[in-house]
Design a protein around this motif. Structure first.
Motif, mmCIF file in Angstrom:
data_model
loop_
_atom_site.group_PDB
_atom_site.id
_atom_site.type_symbol
_atom_site.label_atom_id
_atom_site.label_comp_id
_atom_site.label_asym_id
_atom_site.label_seq_id
_atom_site.Cartn_x
_atom_site.Cartn_y
_atom_site.Cartn_z
ATOM 1 N N CYS A 88 116.278 154.964 79.263
ATOM 2 C CA CYS A 88 116.097 153.667 78.615
ATOM 3 C C CYS A 88 115.102 152.824 79.406
ATOM 4 C CB CYS A 88 117.426 152.952 78.490
ATOM 5 S SG CYS A 88 117.285 151.271 77.912
ATOM 6 N N CYS A 116 122.666 149.976 75.200
ATOM 7 C CA CYS A 116 123.080 151.287 75.684
ATOM 8 C C CYS A 116 124.581 151.300 75.974
ATOM 9 C CB CYS A 116 122.320 151.661 76.954
ATOM 10 S SG CYS A 116 120.603 152.064 76.648
ATOM 11 N N CYS A 140 120.305 154.001 81.888
ATOM 12 C CA CYS A 140 120.787 154.938 80.879
ATOM 13 C C CYS A 140 119.884 156.174 80.859
ATOM 14 C CB CYS A 140 120.789 154.259 79.519
ATOM 15 S SG CYS A 140 121.462 155.292 78.243
ATOM 16 N N CYS A 152 123.570 157.182 76.717
ATOM 17 C CA CYS A 152 124.212 156.697 75.502
ATOM 18 C C CYS A 152 123.781 157.559 74.327
ATOM 19 C CB CYS A 152 123.820 155.239 75.268
ATOM 20 S SG CYS A 152 122.105 155.049 74.777
ATOM 21 N N HIS A 155 120.033 157.803 73.901
ATOM 22 C CA HIS A 155 119.191 158.473 74.885
ATOM 23 C C HIS A 155 119.712 159.838 75.299
ATOM 24 C CE1 HIS A 155 118.196 154.118 75.524
ATOM 25 N NE2 HIS A 155 117.018 154.646 75.296
#
Ligand SMILES: [Zn+2]
Ligand SMILES: [Zn+2]
Ligand SMILES: [Zn+2]
Ligand SMILES: [Zn+2]
Ligand SMILES: [Zn+2]
Ligand SMILES: [Zn+2]
Ligand SMILES: [Zn+2]
Length: 1751
Positions: A88, A116, A140, A152, A155
């Protein structure tokens, strides 16, 4: 998009040539264009110097060379080529919420962004939410940051293609080939222009000099931290001749961006500006700093290049963030050494990034932030580049830190902040340790700032102490915190696979740590003063602060060391070498001590004569390592024989040597506590406090105790004890008797700790959890505590390692917060009380006492023995197994025996309770220990044997003696228990040996203990009874007081209810009953006692008044504030734009007494002390009630209740005479329409006649005739005293009206009757409606008894109103004019088509009702109703009708409940529907659908109608004094019916419309031209919304949402900036940029010519002066009382443990707490804000060094 015109087009053509020679073309392009981005001398203004469009076009043109096309489109196309992102990397803005998972994060710095987090698994775990300080980024997708669930759902990477080795650059070929040249040229340009300030044209390279001559210059002002905002504003205002608000804008830009252009013009003008700004104006001498402001004059072209360079950075940043391919190329260009710099005599090449980092501390804010952003958007998102950047960063670490430590800017805005991004990545930090000596570099950069030899490295003899320059250290101590953080990041994750390289480099780094510890060894040492007191206190804070910073480093390195046994021995080896060095340098000899016939060798160092300190980190580290070794199972032999330690532990006195330093600090502590160091001053005391404080103790006091435990185990116990006593100066009695006794106590304490403190993994075989459990038990033993308080004293970040919840659940019970002012707390469970140790070494003296008492109390309530039996302890581990044997050594026995002998002999000093208890506890520990050892036959623990031998001196004998002593009765139980134990055990032993033949003593009868203790219990019980009796008495007294003095803060204390004795009357009492009114009027008046002179009103002359507070109010407002939405008298719009609220505490005093009181209190100026220069003072009229201290600003005169009635009946008498001439009509027979006609025609007649009769002399002034007032008062007018009284009354009356008028912000010049009446009328309407709301909020009927203060306020306002009306009805025509001016007709008999007048149905109907009531005069009733009451009844009917019609036409029909079953609804309900439909038909609105639920509809109409009826009831009840006689306690009573009955209205709503002709009236109302458009206006002004109690803005249940929303908020004035204090108005929901110069506005009040902050300004408009705001980032609520003062209270959010989190420090998730929200709402609705603010600032004395007006 701007059209590239003329010349521009040519250049873009030129640029698009496929050339690798970008730089030349680039320079050619910008050299003439660049100057256009700066506005001209005439068009620029503060904050907008750039021609934004020109900048955009120019940058677009530059970028077109690479991307060929519109920037946005090309980037979007490139974005599509990116491989799906797996990281991220979102960069946090300051204040943005960050989330971390306590279960899965590698360390607390691993965080996720809002998006996230809620898409990850962690949202289901134990998480923490904080507001970012700015600068970090979302982790993330980074598998190194999380133990589990690294990404998450956005991702999550597909496992298969994640590691494709062959990385292809997803870029079109031509871009790929051009990009390196492009980036190189741009970076070169940027670096060159922002790192060097070129002020003259000649400084520019020739390729950048413009072809056109330009003579403009600019003056640039730079930011620094040494000048205040106010200083800069003052200087600029004077220098630039601008307004204060412009100067404030300049200062804001300087603060936000780091610099600001303050002048553009020819060179002379700019130099002049510079000269004035830098010279120091004499008017500013009061400012402390003397340095001039930093100012530079630049040629406009140079400035333009610099600005362009700055502007290119965000464009680059955006580009490389969006395209993965470009990012990769950019990273390699930025990191390669391609920029040359001339240094001395050779040319050096360095990379762009390096140059920027080196200059970091010299840059101003904007470019610094921009380039950091570029790094985060490029290099940090690329794993390879990140690693090489980390290497570069580490290489430059010294330079960066140097810049930062010397500079003054914020850490978050320095490149140093990036360390957290690099050093928390385990793979990178490992790499840096192995290759870059990162530990050494960090420590070196740190120590060189305060070492005397700054360049000391690790030369061969590294283990030597380098002196510290304390002065230098003190300067850097604050900023060096970040450096220590960097070290903590490096140490954050413990390696699991140690490579030889890592090991050796780590050990190398450890040497630096040890070197630092060596330098601290013995710091701040002192020599005991025996003669004079020290003259000045030395600085002690610096070292303590340093220690607190180092302790986490020590802890982390210990964790690393102990992850590998080899390392443990290596580290031990290092430490021992250091210790040896230290001891050698000290060169202390050996002293032989004889004790008990033996000789013992001790180290000859008398702490009473030589210097001692409490800082000895090296030996403490040694014992820490030994504990870790023990934890790994090593015993003493194994450690000693380890080959790596050869030669270091063989000294015969090794143990004694090892413990020497620890013993010194323990002894120092003991002696200081015993009062032997009194002359050494407070700094020593403070040092000792911190030595045992929870913040330091773990690595100080606790380690010293562990050292004692270790040495007790490896040294001969007698030797150990003798050495201990020798070091304490306990043997040679170098102190007074008193000190000696205290010292004894301290020796006992150390021994108790040495034997008893076993909850450390390694010392005994316990788990971490068990240790925390024991800690928590002892924390909670002191008192019940909220979770945060428990957490505070536990080691930092403990929750990231251990889950506390199960432990807490095991040992404690949770208690929910009881009300909105309390928080959730934990209390100890009963079954863990036995694990309590009264002398746990974590206690301070105060806590120890408190804990013991708490536990005794709880034990006695359980009827268990109240003495403390030492709890069962875990067994010492092998290394420490001999420690308990000190308890059976001869020295110990003789020590204890000696002590007991003194006690028995009655030695005064020794008999001190504290000492005796400790001594006995120590013996008890030995007894308990014996019991354990008994199970083991081979054990040599022979305490029992020694304890009974020795006849008169034997411990048992002495104990038995003690038991019988009356003087020690308090210890009797405990001693008895010990004797019993000893005897039973010795019997047992002997029994085993001698077959139980010789029993010397009968075993102590257990029952007797019981009996004894139950006897004691009986005594306790009696005491308890007595106490509760006393408590009860106190309570009654309190209650009496309270009932006499209703509470001061509106809290729900039981207040006295109005006690009007209601004569037993019929159920059907209505207020319209003449007899009842008469009866009420004839009630005897209450008597009041003046709280100032204590005289009774009955027995004294002079008018009485009560303290009151009048304030403008906006709580009843619906919809948003509209500027100057004045009420058009007498039409108060239904949106209730403004109001005046009156409240009182109902405390009475003489008006004369009050005047004196106010004079004296304004002389001593109650509020003065708070105010600093420039702050506003609250108005002089404010005072606090002398009795209850409630904030007040006026007084209400007491009107006798009978006045109103008399006035009403007097006019009735007048009328009676007239009536005889008239035809008496039955009011019931008169239709509404006819009646209205009568009234209106009578009005005209009256107007004609009365205007003739007016006496002239009374006309113009607002003065009163005392005579008139006498009659108002209703008292006899015979005596002079009464004349005084009425004069009094008149003055107070005047004052009250004036204050209301002032508050109403009506034109004060126009202090005529009209505005007086308007203000008073508005006050009555507001106060009545607000009281109704307040009662409704509490679910109370208006017919129930009200609080005294509520009724007092209502009676006061209504009484004054009536008095005003009647006084002037006689001799002043102004009041009459109001009415005569067709008001009645305007309101009800609407003249068709007159749009200049408001429509009745747009008005607040209750306000109309009040208005007519006050203004209408019965005499005008040409219809000749029989009496006043009939007339009044008509008015009520008429207003009810208006209200009902308003509801019908403003109802939200679409929201009505539908049903298909309407069968069986009553005819009344059906009628209501029919009525509604006919009204709506006339209004041209759609009809109700047939499906509308009849029941629901009727219920809704009643609900909407009720507030109006309730207001009328309150009004009539306080006006007539007729008490309702309904049993309101009965919940079954239908309030609607009761109210209708009380008001004498028909039970049936539908019959309010006397429809045959009522409809005609209604038709006229509905035909008003202003009505129709307003019917279509929004939801806010429709029913049922209009009838609801006003509410605050809805808040989200999860606080994170608010934080997220606030982070997105930008300052509305400087949109590019994030607001530092986003603050939400809880009334309307607006978010403001608070406490910032950027959003200041001029005070709306014309008299206040000052700038106020956004919140203060908003409060003036939205909250009528009072503000209720939520500071989102701090999680606090701000209360503002105008611009004078304010206070902070906690936000209505609680965490899972029932606590608030002011400032979001702990980060536990917060959820909306409804009871707190309700309390806030209630405070707002009841106008409690000023009162609360005053309470906090004046009574609780909470001071904030804050100019509230600035908020
Ligand atoms: Zn994220
Ligand atoms: Zn994510
Ligand atoms: Zn998790
Ligand atoms: Zn008085
Ligand atoms: Zn009071
Ligand atoms: Zn702002
Ligand atoms: Zn607002």
């Amino acid at each position: 998009m701007l059209q590239a015109s003329g010349r521009n087009a040519n250049i873009s053509d030129y640029l698009s040539a496929t050339s690798t020679e970008f730089e030349g073309a680039f320079h050619e392009l910008i050299k003439d264009e660049v100057v256009k981005i700066i506005r001209s001398e005439k068009t620029w203004s503060v904050g907008s110097v750039l021609e934004e469009d020109q900048v955009k076009t120019l940058i677009g043109n530059i970028f077109r060379w690479l991307l060929a096309g519109e920037l946005e489109d090309s980037l979007a196309a490139l974005e599509k080529l990116n491989s799906p992102s797996q990281i991220c990397g979102r960069v946090f803005k300051p204040g943005e919420p960050t989330y971390s998972c306590r279960d899965c994060a590698m360390d607390p710095t691993c965080v996720l962004c809002h998006t996230c987090f809620w898409k990850s698994e962690h949202s289901k775990h134990r998480y923490r939410m904080n507001a970012s300080g700015g600068g970090g980024c979302c982790d993330c997708g980074d598998s190194e940051a999380w133990h589990n669930f690294p990404a998450c759902s956005n991702h999550k990477s597909d496992a298969n293609d994640s590691e494709s080795e062959e990385k292809e650059l997803n870029l079109p070929n031509d871009i790929q080939s051009k990009a390196p040249y492009f980036f190189e040229a741009i970076l070169k340009y940027v670096v060159e222009h922002i790192t060097e300030t070129k002020t003259n044209l000649t400084d520019l390279p020739s390729s950048l000099r413009p072809t056109i001559d330009n003579k403009s210059f600019s003056t640039v002002l730079f930011n620094d931290e040494s000048h205040t905002f106010d200083f800069v504003i003052h200087v600029l205002r004077d220098a630039l001749k601008c307004t204060e608000s412009e100067a404030a804008d300049f200062a804001t830009v300087v603060d936000r961006e780091g610099r600001s252009i303050i002048c553009i013009g020819d060179e002379g003008k700019c130099e002049n500006a510079k000269r004035i700004v830098t010279s120091r104006p004499t008017s500013l001498l009061l400012f402390r700093t003397s340095d001039p402001l930093k100012t530079v004059v630049m040629h406009i072209t140079n400035l333009a290049h610099q600005e362009l360079a700055v502007q290119l950075l965000p464009a680059l940043s955006d580009m490389v963030m969006r395209s993965e391919g470009l990012r990769e190329i950019f990273c390699s260009v930025a990191m390669s050494q391609n920029i040359s710099r001339q240094s001395e005599n050779n040319v050096q090449y360095s990379s762009a990034i390096e140059l920027l980092m080196r200059c970091d501390h010299e840059l101003w804010k904007t470019p610094r932030n921009h380039y950091l952003q570029v790094i985060m958007n490029s290099i940090l998102l690329n794993a390879d580049a990140k690693k090489s950047f980390a290497v570069l960063f580490t290489k430059l670490y010294g330079a960066i830190q140097d810049g930062f430590l010397k500079g003054d800017h914020d850490h978050s805005q320095s490149v140093a902040v990036l360390s957290v991004q690099l050093y928390t990545v385990p793979s990178i930090s490992r790499y840096l340790i192995e290759r870059e000596n990162v530990i050494g570099r960090i420590l070196h950069s740190l120590t060189k700032t305060f070492y005397v030899e700054p360049d000391a490295g690790l030369d061969p003899d590294w283990c030597r102490a380098i002196k510290i320059d304390r002065k230098k250290m003190r300067h850097t101590i604050r900023r060096m915190a970040y450096t220590f953080h960097d070290l903590r990041y490096i140490f954050a994750v413990i390696p699991t696979d140690w490579t030889p390289a890592l090991k050796s480099e780590f050990l190398n780094g450890l040497k630096y740590v040890l070197q630092l510890l060596l330098s601290i060894h013995g710091l701040d040492q002192t020599v005991r003063r025996t003669d004079a007191h020290i003259e000045h206190e030395p600085d002690w804070e610096t070292t303590i602060t340093l220690m607190m910073r180092i302790h986490p480093i020590i802890k982390r390195s210990l964790k690393w060391i102990s992850s590998d046994t080899g390392l443990l021995f290596d580290a031990l080896h290092f430490c021992l070498m250091c210790l040896k060095n230290l001891q050698d340098s000290e060169n202390a000899g050996i002293q032989k001590i004889s004790h008990g016939g033996q000789q013992y060798q001790c180290i000859d160092y008398d702490i009473c004569l030589r210097a001692v300190s409490s800082h000895y980190p090296i030996p403490r580290l040694i014992v820490a390592i030994l504990v870790e070794l023990s934890n790994k199972g090593f015993d003493w032999q194994e450690i000693k024989s380890n080959p790596s330690l050869a030669g270091l532990m063989e000294h015969p006195l090794f143990g004694i040597q090892l413990q020497e330093y620890c013993l010194r600090s323990l002894s120092l502590n003991a002696q200081v506590v015993s009062g032997m160091w009194k002359r050494n001053g407070l700094s020593l005391v403070n040092q000792i406090v911190f030595y045992k404080d929870y913040r330091c103790r773990q690595e100080a006091y606790e380690r010293d105790i562990q050292m004692m435990q270790f040495c007790a185990s490896v040294v001969d116990p007698d030797h150990f004890l003798v050495n201990l006593q020798y070091k304490m100066n306990f043997l040679n009695h170098g102190c007074s008797q008193d000190q000696y006794a205290k010292l004894t106590c301290e020796v006992f304490t150390i021994l108790i700790a040495a034997v008893g403190e076993r909850y450390i993994p390694g010392v005994s075989d316990v788990t971490e959890t068990a240790c925390i459990e024991r800690k928590i038990i002892h924390i909670l033993a002191v008192e019940t505590k909220p979770r945060s308080k428990i957490m505070k004293v536990l080691p930092e970040n403990i929750t990231d390692q251990v889950d506390l919840e199960p432990i807490l659940r095991k040992v404690a019970d949770f208690r929910e917060p009881a009300n909105a002012n309390s928080i959730g707390k934990y209390s100890l469970k009963a079954d863990v009380l036995n694990e309590f140790c009264p002398y746990a070494y974590q206690y301070s003296f105060a806590d120890e006492d408190k804990a013991q008492q708490t536990i005794i109390k709880r034990k006695s309530s359980q009827n268990s023995p109240t003495f403390f039996i030492p709890p069962k302890l875990p067994k010492f581990s092998k290394l420490f197994c001999k420690t308990p044997f000190i308890l059976c050594s001869d020295t110990f026995i003789s020590l204890m025996s000696g002590f007991l002998q003194k006690v028995v002999a009655g030695d005064n000093e020794m008999c001190h309770d504290k000492i005796v208890r400790r001594g006995l506890y120590l013996i008890a520990m030995a007894v308990v220990e014996s019991k354990h050892h008994m199970q083991n036959e081979t054990s040599k623990f022979d305490f029992l044997a020694k304890c009974i031998s020795g006849c008169e001196a034997s411990i048992l004998f002495l104990l038995q003696k003690l038991e019988t002593m009356e003087a020690h009765a308090t210890h009797k139980d405990f001693v008895a228990w010990m004797i019993a134990e000893i005897e039973s055990m010795t019997n047992l032993k002997r029994g085993a040996r001698e077959h139980g033949s010789s029993v010397d003593h009968p075993s102590y009868p257990k029952t007797e203990v019981k009996a004894e203790s139950s006897g004691q219990n009986a005594r306790k019980q009696r005491a308890q009874e007595l106490r509760s009796k006393l408590l009860l008495q106190m309570k009654t007294m309190q209650q009496n007081f309270l009932s006499q003095n209703p509470d001061l803060l509106g809290e729900d204390l039981p207040t006295a209810e109005e006690t009007v004795s209601i004569p037993q009357a019929t159920q059907n009492r209505t207020c319209m009953d003449a007899a009842a009114q008469e009866q009420a009027a004839n009630q005897p008046e209450e008597s009041h006692t003046c709280m100032l002179c204590q005289e009774d009103s009955a027995s004294s002359d002079g008018a009485m008044v009560m303290a009151a507070f009048v304030q403008r109010s906006s709580v009843l407002r619906r919809g948003t504030y509209v500027e100057r939405q004045e009420f058009n008298h007498p039409f108060l719009h239904m949106s209730f734009p403004t109001g005046i609220h009156t409240s009182t505490c109902s405390h009475a005093m003489h008006y004369e007494c009050f005047k004196q009181f106010r004079k004296s209190s304004s002389d001593s100026r109650l509020f003065r002390h708070r105010h600093h220069r420039g702050y506003s003072e609250p108005p002089n009229s404010e005072f606090v009630c002398p009795l209850c201290s409630r904030l007040s600003n006026t007084v209400i005169p007491f009107m006798c209740r009978s006045i109103v009635h008399q006035k009403r009946s007097r006019s009735q008498d007048d009328q009676d005479k007239n009536i005889t001439d008239m035809e008496v009509a039955d009011d019931e027979s008169l239709t509404l329409n006819e009646w209205l006609k009568h009234v209106c025609s009578a009005e005209e007649q009256f107007f004609d006649s009365s205007s003739v009769v007016m006496p002239d002399d009374e006309k113009e002034s607002g003065s009163y005739d005392p005579e008139e007032f006498m009659s108002v008062d209703g008292s006899p007018t015979s005596s002079n005293q009464s004349a005084d009284k009425s004069e009094n009354l008149r003055d107070s009356f005047d004052e009250f009206i004036y204050d209301i008028l002032k508050e109403s912000s009506l034109d004060l010049q126009n202090n005529n009757m009209l505005s007086r009446q308007s203000a008073l009328w508005l006050s009555a309407v507001t106060t009545l409606s607000c009281t109704e709301n307040a009662l409704r909020l509490e679910n109370r009927s208006v017919l129930s008894k009200l609080q005294v203060r509520q009724s007092a306020a209502l009676e006061g306002v209504l009484g004054t109103m009536y008095a005003l009306k009647n006084t002037h009805a006689q001799n002043d025509d102004t009041f009459e004019k109001l009415f005569n001016d067709d008001t009645f007709e305007k309101l009800f008999n609407c003249i068709d088509g007159d749009a200049s007048l408001p429509a009745l149905l747009n008005c607040n109907v209750f306000s109309v009702f009040c208005y007519i009531w006050f203004s209408a005069d019965e005499k005008k009733d040409g219809a000749g109703l029989t009496d006043v009451i009939s007339f009044e009844r008509k008015i009520l009917r008429l207003c009810s009708l208006a209200q009902l019609v308003q509801i019908f036409v403003r109802m939200k029909v679409a929201d009505l409940e539908l049903t298909c079953d309407n069968v069986g609804s009553s005819s009344a309900v059906e009628n209501l529907v029919v009525n509604c439909n006919s009204v709506r038909l006339i209004a041209g609105l759609n009809q109700l659908s047939d499906n509308v639920s009849r029941v629901g509809f009727s219920k809704l109409v009643k609900t909407c109608m009720l507030p109006f009826l309730r207001c009328c009831t309150l009004f009539l009840r306080h006006l007539t004094g007729v008490a309702p006689c309904v049993d309101v306690a009965d919940e079954a009573v239908d309030e609607f019916a009761c109210v209708m009955k009380y008001l004498d209205l028909p039970e049936n709503l539908s019959s309010i419309l006397d429809f045959d002709d009522g409809l005609q009236v209604v038709r006229r109302w509905l035909s008003h031209p202003n009505l129709q458009p307003s019917l279509l206006s929004g939801d806010i002004l429709s029913y049922p919304n209009l009838s609801r109690i006003p509410d605050l803005v809805p808040l989200p249940p999860n606080y994170g949402e608010l934080v997220g929303a606030a982070a997105a908020f930008k300052c509305p004035k400087f949109a590019s900036d994030d607001s530092l204090h986003p603050t939400m108005c809880l009334v309307c929901g607006d978010v403001l940029c608070s406490q910032s110069y950027c959003c200041q506005q001029t005070h709306p009040d014309k008299d206040e010519k000052r700038l106020v902050g956004a919140c203060t300004y908003h409060a003036m408009t939205c909250g009528a002066g009072r503000g209720l705001f939520l500071r989102v980032r701090e999680c606090t609520v701000v209360l503002l009382d105008k611009h004078y003062r304010g206070t902070f209270i906690t936000a209505p959010y609680l965490d899972g443990h029932g606590e608030t989190d002011k400032g979001l420090r702990r980060g536990d998730p917060l959820y909306l707490d409804n009871s707190r929200l309700c309390a806030l709402r209630k405070m707002w609705l009841t106008h409690g804000i000023p009162e609360r603010v005053c309470y906090d600032t004046e009574l609780k004395n909470i001071r904030y060094m804050l100019d509230w007006a600035h908020l």
